[in-house]
Design an enzyme around this catalytic site. Structure first.
Site, PDB file in Angstrom:
ATOM      1  N   GLY A 164       0.819  -1.219   0.000  1.00 23.24           N
ATOM      2  CA  GLY A 164       0.000   0.000   0.000  1.00 23.24           C
ATOM      3  C   GLY A 164       0.843   1.255   0.000  1.00 23.24           C
ATOM      4  O   GLY A 164       0.574   2.210  -0.743  1.00 23.24           O
ATOM      5  N   CYS A 165       1.883   1.268   0.812  1.00 19.39           N
ATOM      6  CA  CYS A 165       2.748   2.445   0.910  1.00 19.39           C
ATOM      7  C   CYS A 165       3.540   2.644  -0.380  1.00 19.39           C
ATOM      8  O   CYS A 165       3.795   3.773  -0.791  1.00 19.39           O
ATOM      9  CB  CYS A 165       3.680   2.331   2.120  1.00 19.39           C
ATOM     10  SG  CYS A 165       2.752   2.308   3.679  1.00 19.39           S
ATOM     11  N   THR A 166       3.899   1.548  -1.032  1.00 21.34           N
ATOM     12  CA  THR A 166       4.589   1.634  -2.320  1.00 21.34           C
ATOM     13  C   THR A 166       3.661   2.250  -3.359  1.00 21.34           C
ATOM     14  O   THR A 166       4.060   3.146  -4.110  1.00 21.34           O
ATOM     15  CB  THR A 166       5.071   0.237  -2.776  1.00 21.34           C
ATOM     16  OG1 THR A 166       6.020  -0.244  -1.809  1.00 21.34           O
ATOM     17  CG2 THR A 166       5.706   0.287  -4.153  1.00 21.34           C
TER      18      THR A 166
END
Length: 155
Positions: free
Chosen positions: A46-48
């Site tokens: 998700g953060c990527t």
């Protein structure tokens, strides 16, 4: 649990190390609008996705007068790996002590898979040229957030 910031609140000042260990301050961006987004962990799906979306939109955001800073509790070394692996162009800052995350209301209790846990609350704030909060979003989704942000900011 830290209080959430509201439009008009002064943005808490901060100085944190970037992915290279170089100190970066909010004051370095005085006179510009700054999008500060808070994310749980580098090198996670998700953060990527979110960091990649910000990188892909960086030119558009910069053209509209916005600088972009991502803050997570990761150490600079991990942020450097994240930046290199994903070819990220946004400024990534590490806040392992979670002081800035807390000051911005981006660390505290949240719901995760139906359980209450303490952790990073995925959030984004826009700091105006005057150093005050213009807008704040909490509990945002990683996917589609940048597109929604661009729409909300009318860019």
């Amino acid at each position: 649990m830290s209080a959430r910031l509201q439009p008009g609140d002064p943005a808490p000042a901060f100085t944190l190390p970037d992915a290279d260990g170089t100190p970066v301050s909010l004051a370095d961006h005085a006179g510009r609008k700054v999008i500060v987004y808070f994310f749980p962990a580098a090198l996670t799906p998700g953060c990527t996705k979110q960091a990649s979306d910000f990188t892909d939109s960086l030119e558009l955001l910069a053209g509209a007068g916005y600088d972009v800073i991502g803050v997570s509790p990761d150490k600079p070394e991990k942020l450097a790996k994240f930046r290199e692996k994903e070819s990220l162009k946004v400024t990534l800052l590490g806040d392992p002590e979670k002081k800035v995350l807390s000051a911005y209301g981006a660390f505290g209790e949240k719901q995760l898979y139906g359980k209450t846990v303490t952790g990073v609350i995925r959030s984004t704030v826009v700091v105006g040229e005057d150093g005050n909060i213009e807008q704040a979003w909490y509990n945002v989704k990683a996917t589609g957030h940048v597109a929604k942000l661009i729409k909300d900011l009318k860019i």
